[in-house]
Design a protein around this motif. Sequence first.
Motif, PDB file in Angstrom:
ATOM      1  N   SER A   1      51.764  41.499  33.605  1.00  0.00           N
ATOM      2  CA  SER A   1      52.534  40.414  34.199  1.00  0.00           C
ATOM      3  C   SER A   1      52.255  40.219  35.679  1.00  0.00           C
ATOM      4  N   GLY A   2      51.393  41.055  36.266  1.00  0.00           N
ATOM      5  CA  GLY A   2      51.171  40.984  37.704  1.00  0.00           C
ATOM      6  C   GLY A   2      50.234  39.907  38.166  1.00  0.00           C
ATOM      7  N   GLY A   3      49.491  39.263  37.262  1.00  0.00           N
ATOM      8  CA  GLY A   3      48.564  38.213  37.651  1.00  0.00           C
ATOM      9  C   GLY A   3      47.120  38.583  37.357  1.00  0.00           C
TER      10      GLY A   3
ATOM     11  N   SER B   1      58.114  34.921  43.770  1.00  0.00           N
ATOM     12  CA  SER B   1      57.325  36.145  43.917  1.00  0.00           C
ATOM     13  C   SER B   1      55.844  35.801  43.855  1.00  0.00           C
TER      14      SER B   1
ATOM     15  N   GLY C   1      47.920  44.875  38.709  1.00  0.00           N
ATOM     16  CA  GLY C   1      48.981  45.749  38.232  1.00  0.00           C
ATOM     17  C   GLY C   1      49.193  45.598  36.740  1.00  0.00           C
TER      18      GLY C   1
ATOM     19  N   GLN D   1      49.422  30.237  38.015  1.00  0.00           N
ATOM     20  CA  GLN D   1      48.368  31.246  38.030  1.00  0.00           C
ATOM     21  C   GLN D   1      47.156  30.690  38.772  1.00  0.00           C
TER      22      GLN D   1
ATOM     23  N   VAL E   1      46.020  35.968  41.855  1.00  0.00           N
ATOM     24  CA  VAL E   1      47.389  35.750  42.340  1.00  0.00           C
ATOM     25  C   VAL E   1      48.193  34.920  41.341  1.00  0.00           C
ATOM     26  N   ARG E   2      49.391  35.403  41.058  1.00  0.00           N
ATOM     27  CA  ARG E   2      50.346  34.700  40.189  1.00  0.00           C
ATOM     28  C   ARG E   2      51.592  34.386  41.011  1.00  0.00           C
TER      29      ARG E   2
ATOM     30  N   THR F   1      52.354  37.907  43.137  1.00  0.00           N
ATOM     31  CA  THR F   1      51.819  39.200  42.704  1.00  0.00           C
ATOM     32  C   THR F   1      50.354  39.043  42.319  1.00  0.00           C
ATOM     33  N   GLN F   2      49.674  40.199  42.195  1.00  0.00           N
ATOM     34  CA  GLN F   2      48.254  40.184  41.848  1.00  0.00           C
ATOM     35  C   GLN F   2      47.894  41.533  41.244  1.00  0.00           C
TER      36      GLN F   2
END
Length: 220
Positions: free
Chosen positions: A183-185, A175, A180, A141, A198-199, A177-178
């Motif tokens: 779980s998206g970050g 992946s 959402g 993360q 960003v995750r 993600t950011q």
Amino acid sequence: MRFDHGPLGYLSIAAHGHADALSLCLDLDGEPVLIDPGTYLYGSGGNWRSWFRSTPAHNTLNIAGQSQSVMSGPFNWSSKAKARLIERSEEPDWLWVAEHDGYEKRFGVRHRREVGHDSGAIRIVDRLIGRHTDVAEIVWQCAPDIEVELTGNTAVCRRAGQVCLAIDLPQGTVSVTQGGPPSGGWASTRFGTKVPAVRIAWRGNVGATGVMTILRPFCR
């Protein structure tokens, strides 16, 4: 760098704890790059409270999206992972080895993590000790102001356009993600506030031989 191998939370009920055993956070030039996601909210947080306490929200390994410790309400736990330090050696070729038993009853494995110095980089080896298990996820993360570009299995992290960290990930699926869904970050830099961040999530098979991640910092 901070490598968490301590107790889950406060006293015997582990109040206010997060399921973050063996997580790693990293600051470079005094600025956070790989972070703990924070708290966000307490009793009114609902699903968001559960996410920020969960293992998949932290910079460690999870199995099947499940937390190492099992939540019981917004503060307590019905099952608590126990972490312990196995080995420690000091400078210049420092090495820390720790493990936890949070997945032993459900999946028959203990998560062991080695964090060591490797020619100016940080070498991280994750192992699952016990019977074979299938796909696991390893999360990184990032701080809210970090941008990430994925090239193959290397994630390049930039702050204000300047490269600050490269993460060489094992072979597998990655992946980035950011925002959402939870779980998206996300990151909560102070209570009651959350911002997209960003995750990076790696997924693949992890066994007793382990998988290696290399963190290559670029300091000013």
